[in-house]
Design an enzyme around this catalytic site. Structure first.
Site, short mmCIF file in Angstrom:
data_model
loop_
_atom_site.label_atom_id
_atom_site.label_comp_id
_atom_site.label_asym_id
_atom_site.label_seq_id
_atom_site.Cartn_x
_atom_site.Cartn_y
_atom_site.Cartn_z
N THR A 146 0.76 -1.22 0.11
CA THR A 146 0.04 -0.05 -0.09
C THR A 146 0.84 1.14 0.19
OG1 THR A 146 -1.81 -1.25 1.01
CG2 THR A 146 -1.84 1.24 1.24
N GLN A 197 0.76 -9.57 -5.92
CA GLN A 197 0.33 -10.98 -6.14
C GLN A 197 1.33 -11.86 -7.03
OE1 GLN A 197 -2.01 -12.60 -4.28
NE2 GLN A 197 -2.77 -10.52 -3.41
N SER A 213 4.69 -6.83 -1.11
CA SER A 213 4.60 -6.66 0.10
C SER A 213 5.10 -8.29 0.49
CB SER A 213 3.22 -6.71 0.38
OG SER A 213 2.70 -6.11 1.43
N ALA A 214 5.98 -8.30 1.53
CA ALA A 214 6.45 -9.58 1.93
C ALA A 214 5.40 -10.79 2.50
CB ALA A 214 7.33 -9.48 3.14
N HIS A 215 4.37 -10.02 3.24
CA HIS A 215 3.59 -11.10 3.85
C HIS A 215 2.63 -12.17 2.86
CE1 HIS A 215 -0.83 -8.98 3.70
NE2 HIS A 215 0.17 -7.97 3.45
N THR A 231 12.97 5.10 11.11
CA THR A 231 14.02 4.21 11.40
C THR A 231 13.72 2.89 10.71
OG1 THR A 231 14.27 5.24 13.61
CG2 THR A 231 15.39 2.98 13.40
N CYS A 265 -9.56 -6.76 1.19
CA CYS A 265 -9.92 -5.39 1.76
C CYS A 265 -11.46 -4.94 1.57
CB CYS A 265 -8.97 -4.42 1.12
SG CYS A 265 -7.47 -4.80 0.93
C1 LIG Z 1 -2.48 -6.39 -5.65
C2 LIG Z 1 -2.16 -5.98 -4.54
N1 LIG Z 1 -1.67 -4.71 -3.96
C3 LIG Z 1 -1.71 -4.23 -2.91
C4 LIG Z 1 -1.78 -4.82 -1.93
C5 LIG Z 1 -1.80 -4.15 -0.59
O1 LIG Z 1 -0.52 -4.97 0.21
P1 LIG Z 1 -0.70 -4.56 1.67
O2 LIG Z 1 -1.96 -4.72 2.51
O3 LIG Z 1 0.34 -5.64 2.22
O4 LIG Z 1 0.04 -3.05 1.87
C6 LIG Z 1 -2.58 -5.93 -1.85
C7 LIG Z 1 -2.98 -6.69 -0.59
O5 LIG Z 1 -4.16 -7.60 -0.84
C8 LIG Z 1 -2.73 -6.76 -3.26
O6 LIG Z 1 -3.23 -7.89 -3.22
#
Ligand SMILES: Cc1ncc(COP(=O)(O)O)c(C=O)c1O
Length: 390
Positions: A74, A179, A199-201, A237, A337
């Protein structure tokens, strides 16, 4: 109850690997100093951080100063879009009709700065329609953002093709690869993009850490001021333990050669086979239809279906998700989301899915934590949930 769940929601988030957790703990213990401090504890942390930066840069075949650590996709998306746009005269940004809400939100902020936003139409499978390329990349377009792999329907987009076309026209190009990367880690150059977010998770790394990979010859304006970390582009930081976890998780991703093949190999050797088998079994059930592209243009861990009752009427996917959760299966009704709101999916709307079906997209996304016996009963559980709602 949660322990016994068959977890089929990799696109929302993934379970952190044990070695990732260990890397986070190790960094927290060994390098807890502030990398900006001049004493030995700080220097130790700074060296630790630099080793991680080199390791990550190597994975994407970029120079270390091309990586900016962020809190996740994000933030990366916002820095890419807003940070770039403010270095350009206000003009037009083009987004695919199937972007993540983070991209839509960032582009929306540009409207206050005199930009216009145009949407690239997609076909019925969620892939952008290339016949609009010339029209959409003509003046006044100065920026394009294209999701590499769509989260709700799994569609892989022709990113490199659009990237090349943007480069030829001097248009700034960002790709949200959040993704895509979990299924195969390519060289940055393969995207033909100026900016790539992740995004790492989403690949069994820790939550709260991500990357913006950039062409460092192009200017970006920081979104926040402060200590001037990350080459002055992202003050604060550095989250060193999370960066260590991300580096560990990335080191285990399969390599993806975008020059040879656009479909990434999948997050584990078995994932694609398991996905294919589960998809085939699901499509044999009454009332289920494939949503999104066929296997030639789809993420290798991704299943999306439109779910109908046995009499053919659409079932709200949120109700299915709840019924399946009761039966021990974790899946999603589309973008996580959005799952708190009862509204038509903007992605399914862009794909021209008939109106009564726009809340009926059900998503199963797989990962390497699954084995065949986890998946065996899923089709039966889908039938049971479907009957409960018919
Ligand atoms: C394509 C895509 N972009 C951005 C995001 C946002 O990732 P984060 O919530 O880790 O910031 C997601 C998370 O669902 C995603 O699937």
């Amino acid at each position: 109850m949660v322990e016994a769940e068959v977890y089929l929601d990799a696109a929302a988030t993934t379970p952190p690997r044990q070695d990732v957790i260990e890397a986070v703990v190790h960094a927290q213990q060994e390098a807890w100093g502030n990398p900006s401090s001049l004493h030995n504890t700080g220097v130790k942390a700074a060296e630790f951080l630099e080793r991680l930066r080199w390791k990550l840069a190597d994975r994407f075949a970029v120079a270390p100063d091309q990586l900016i650590f962020t809190s996740g996709a994000t933030e990366s998306v916002h820095l890419a879009i807003l940070g770039s746009a403010t270095t350009l005269p206000p003009s037009r940004i083009v987004l695919s009709g199937v972007e993540h809400p983070a991209v839509l939100a960032a582009a929306d902020q540009l409207k206050n700065k005199g930009w216009t936003v145009a949407f690239w139409p997609v076909d019925a499978t969620g892939v952008i329609r290339l016949e609009f390329l010339e029209e959409l990349l003509a003046a006044p377009t100065r920026m394009v953002s294209l999701i590499a792999a769509q989260s709700e329907v799994g569609a892989l987009q022709p990113v490199a093709k659009v990237g090349r076309a943007c480069r030829a026209r001097g248009i700034r190009f960002h790709s949200d690869a959040t993704q895509f990367i979990p299924q195969g880690c390519p060289e940055f150059n393969g995207f033909q993009a100026d900016l790539v977010s992740l995004s790492a998770h989403k690949f069994q790394g820790p939550r709260g850490i991500g990357l913006l990979i950039r062409d460092s010859s192009l200017p970006i304006t920081p979104l926040q001021g402060g200590g001037g970390q990350e080459f002055g582009l992202r003050s604060g930081t550095e989250a060193l333990p999370l960066i260590a976890g991300m580096a560990q998780a990335i080191s285990l991703l399969p390599t993806c050669d975008l020059d040879r093949e656009w479909i990434p190999p999948g997050s584990g050797p078995e994932v694609r086979r398991q996905r294919d088998q589960l998809l085939q079994a699901l499509l044999e059930l009454p009332g289920l239809a494939l949503l999104g592209p066929d296997l030639h243009q789809r993420l290798p861990n991704h299943i999306a279906v439109l779910i109908g009752a046995t009499d053919g009427q659409p079932i709200p996917a949120r109700a299915m998700v709840r019924e399946l959760a009761r039966r021990g299966v974790a899946c999603s009704s589309g973008s996580a989301c959005h799952s708190g709101h009862r509204q038509d999916s903007s992605v399914l709307t862009a794909m021209n899915v008939p109106e009564p079906w726009r809340q009926s997209g059900l998503r199963f996304t797989l990962g390497p934590w699954l084995d065949d016996k986890d998946l065996k009963h899923v089709p039966d559980l889908v039938i049971a949930a479907q009957r409960a709602l018919s």
